[in-house]
Design a protein around this motif. Structure first.
Motif, PDB file in Angstrom:
ATOM      1  N   THR A  23     -17.507  -3.905  -2.296  1.00  0.00           N
ATOM      2  CA  THR A  23     -16.090  -3.886  -2.682  1.00  0.00           C
ATOM      3  C   THR A  23     -15.967  -3.891  -4.194  1.00  0.00           C
ATOM      4  OG1 THR A  23     -15.479  -5.054  -0.664  1.00  0.00           O
ATOM      5  CG2 THR A  23     -13.898  -5.111  -2.468  1.00  0.00           C
ATOM      6  N   ARG A  24     -16.759  -4.705  -4.847  1.00  0.00           N
ATOM      7  CA  ARG A  24     -16.728  -4.775  -6.306  1.00  0.00           C
ATOM      8  C   ARG A  24     -17.102  -3.429  -6.912  1.00  0.00           C
ATOM      9  NH1 ARG A  24     -20.478  -8.578  -7.262  1.00  0.00           N
ATOM     10  NH2 ARG A  24     -19.034 -10.147  -6.503  1.00  0.00           N
ATOM     11  N   SER A  25     -18.110  -2.780  -6.356  1.00  0.00           N
ATOM     12  CA  SER A  25     -18.538  -1.476  -6.858  1.00  0.00           C
ATOM     13  C   SER A  25     -17.447  -0.429  -6.668  1.00  0.00           C
ATOM     14  CB  SER A  25     -19.800  -1.014  -6.136  1.00  0.00           C
ATOM     15  OG  SER A  25     -20.852  -1.901  -6.393  1.00  0.00           O
ATOM     16  N   ARG A  26     -16.782  -0.473  -5.520  1.00  0.00           N
ATOM     17  CA  ARG A  26     -15.690   0.479  -5.283  1.00  0.00           C
ATOM     18  C   ARG A  26     -14.539   0.253  -6.245  1.00  0.00           C
ATOM     19  NH1 ARG A  26     -16.973  -0.785   0.408  1.00  0.00           N
ATOM     20  NH2 ARG A  26     -18.125   1.015   1.202  1.00  0.00           N
ATOM     21  N   LEU A  27     -14.217  -0.997  -6.528  1.00  0.00           N
ATOM     22  CA  LEU A  27     -13.128  -1.282  -7.472  1.00  0.00           C
ATOM     23  C   LEU A  27     -13.495  -0.849  -8.891  1.00  0.00           C
ATOM     24  CD1 LEU A  27     -11.914  -4.741  -6.159  1.00  0.00           C
ATOM     25  CD2 LEU A  27     -10.729  -2.540  -5.998  1.00  0.00           C
ATOM     26  N   VAL A  28     -14.746  -1.026  -9.268  1.00  0.00           N
ATOM     27  CA  VAL A  28     -15.184  -0.548 -10.587  1.00  0.00           C
ATOM     28  C   VAL A  28     -15.091   0.973 -10.645  1.00  0.00           C
ATOM     29  CG1 VAL A  28     -17.198  -0.326 -12.104  1.00  0.00           C
ATOM     30  CG2 VAL A  28     -16.627  -2.539 -11.113  1.00  0.00           C
ATOM     31  N   ALA A  29     -15.482   1.638  -9.565  1.00  0.00           N
ATOM     32  CA  ALA A  29     -15.382   3.104  -9.521  1.00  0.00           C
ATOM     33  C   ALA A  29     -13.924   3.551  -9.618  1.00  0.00           C
ATOM     34  CB  ALA A  29     -16.017   3.632  -8.246  1.00  0.00           C
ATOM     35  N   LEU A  30     -13.022   2.834  -8.980  1.00  0.00           N
ATOM     36  CA  LEU A  30     -11.602   3.182  -9.078  1.00  0.00           C
ATOM     37  C   LEU A  30     -11.058   2.938 -10.490  1.00  0.00           C
ATOM     38  CD1 LEU A  30     -10.194   1.939  -5.668  1.00  0.00           C
ATOM     39  CD2 LEU A  30     -10.445   4.297  -6.470  1.00  0.00           C
ATOM     40  N   PHE A  31     -11.552   1.899 -11.137  1.00  0.00           N
ATOM     41  CA  PHE A  31     -11.161   1.666 -12.531  1.00  0.00           C
ATOM     42  C   PHE A  31     -11.600   2.831 -13.416  1.00  0.00           C
ATOM     43  CE2 PHE A  31     -12.538   0.310 -16.737  1.00  0.00           C
ATOM     44  CZ  PHE A  31     -11.326  -0.091 -17.278  1.00  0.00           C
ATOM     45  N   LEU A  32     -12.830   3.268 -13.218  1.00  0.00           N
ATOM     46  CA  LEU A  32     -13.335   4.394 -14.010  1.00  0.00           C
ATOM     47  C   LEU A  32     -12.562   5.678 -13.694  1.00  0.00           C
ATOM     48  CD1 LEU A  32     -17.153   3.657 -13.844  1.00  0.00           C
ATOM     49  CD2 LEU A  32     -15.582   3.272 -15.764  1.00  0.00           C
ATOM     50  N   LEU A  33     -12.220   5.881 -12.428  1.00  0.00           N
ATOM     51  CA  LEU A  33     -11.390   7.029 -12.064  1.00  0.00           C
ATOM     52  C   LEU A  33     -10.044   6.959 -12.764  1.00  0.00           C
ATOM     53  CD1 LEU A  33     -10.863   9.568 -10.358  1.00  0.00           C
ATOM     54  CD2 LEU A  33     -10.018   8.036  -8.561  1.00  0.00           C
ATOM     55  N   GLY A  34      -9.457   5.774 -12.809  1.00  0.00           N
ATOM     56  CA  GLY A  34      -8.182   5.591 -13.513  1.00  0.00           C
ATOM     57  C   GLY A  34      -8.309   5.869 -14.998  1.00  0.00           C
ATOM     58  N   ALA A  35      -9.416   5.447 -15.581  1.00  0.00           N
ATOM     59  CA  ALA A  35      -9.639   5.719 -17.007  1.00  0.00           C
ATOM     60  C   ALA A  35      -9.732   7.216 -17.261  1.00  0.00           C
ATOM     61  CB  ALA A  35     -10.910   5.013 -17.480  1.00  0.00           C
ATOM     62  N   VAL A  36     -10.348   7.940 -16.353  1.00  0.00           N
ATOM     63  CA  VAL A  36     -10.444   9.396 -16.501  1.00  0.00           C
ATOM     64  C   VAL A  36      -9.079  10.042 -16.286  1.00  0.00           C
ATOM     65  CG1 VAL A  36     -11.419  11.491 -15.473  1.00  0.00           C
ATOM     66  CG2 VAL A  36     -12.883   9.528 -15.934  1.00  0.00           C
ATOM     67  N   ALA A  65      -0.708  10.186  -9.961  1.00  0.00           N
ATOM     68  CA  ALA A  65      -2.016   9.571 -10.203  1.00  0.00           C
ATOM     69  C   ALA A  65      -1.939   8.057 -10.021  1.00  0.00           C
ATOM     70  CB  ALA A  65      -2.508   9.916 -11.611  1.00  0.00           C
ATOM     71  N   TRP A  66      -0.864   7.460 -10.512  1.00  0.00           N
ATOM     72  CA  TRP A  66      -0.683   6.016 -10.355  1.00  0.00           C
ATOM     73  C   TRP A  66      -0.567   5.647  -8.874  1.00  0.00           C
ATOM     74  CZ3 TRP A  66       3.834   3.744  -8.425  1.00  0.00           C
ATOM     75  CH2 TRP A  66       3.842   2.355  -8.442  1.00  0.00           C
ATOM     76  N   ALA A  67       0.245   6.392  -8.130  1.00  0.00           N
ATOM     77  CA  ALA A  67       0.439   6.116  -6.710  1.00  0.00           C
ATOM     78  C   ALA A  67      -0.878   6.285  -5.938  1.00  0.00           C
ATOM     79  CB  ALA A  67       1.512   7.031  -6.135  1.00  0.00           C
ATOM     80  N   ALA A  68      -1.649   7.312  -6.285  1.00  0.00           N
ATOM     81  CA  ALA A  68      -2.930   7.535  -5.612  1.00  0.00           C
ATOM     82  C   ALA A  68      -3.898   6.383  -5.894  1.00  0.00           C
ATOM     83  CB  ALA A  68      -3.538   8.860  -6.057  1.00  0.00           C
ATOM     84  N   LEU A  69      -3.936   5.917  -7.135  1.00  0.00           N
ATOM     85  CA  LEU A  69      -4.829   4.792  -7.454  1.00  0.00           C
ATOM     86  C   LEU A  69      -4.411   3.523  -6.728  1.00  0.00           C
ATOM     87  CD1 LEU A  69      -5.631   5.158 -11.256  1.00  0.00           C
ATOM     88  CD2 LEU A  69      -7.218   5.236  -9.345  1.00  0.00           C
ATOM     89  N   VAL A  70      -3.127   3.257  -6.671  1.00  0.00           N
ATOM     90  CA  VAL A  70      -2.644   2.068  -5.961  1.00  0.00           C
ATOM     91  C   VAL A  70      -3.007   2.163  -4.485  1.00  0.00           C
ATOM     92  CG1 VAL A  70      -0.567   0.850  -5.210  1.00  0.00           C
ATOM     93  CG2 VAL A  70      -0.813   1.530  -7.592  1.00  0.00           C
TER      94      VAL A  70
END
Length: 80
Positions: A23-36, A65-70
């Protein structure tokens, strides 16, 4: 394996062990996706003088993009 009566059921979700590091790894990946998604190169692509249904393309992109990340964060956290 436990003995079950006819009124008892065990769902696979209840018996499966969830890995918190996954779960932590997935959340970090989503953070990086958001940064991109919200970084300058992506924003520059959508900063054009056009509109989608009367909304500037940049604003539509930011909202989508915001809605997709949420939604993705909700899916990842819900699995835990």
């Amino acid at each position: 394996m436990p003995v079950l009566t006819s009124s008892e059921t065990i769902r696979e979700e209840d018996t499966a062990m969830h890995d918190p590091s996954a779960t932590r790894s997935r959340l970090v990946a989503l953070f990086l996706l958001g940064a991109v998604l919200f970084g300058y190169p992506a924003l520059a692509v959508f900063n054009v003088p056009a509109s989608v249904l009367g909304v500037p393309v940049l604003y539509a992109y930011l909202f989508a993009a915001w809605a997709a990340l949420v939604a993705l964060v909700a899916v990842v956290v819900r699995r835990d």
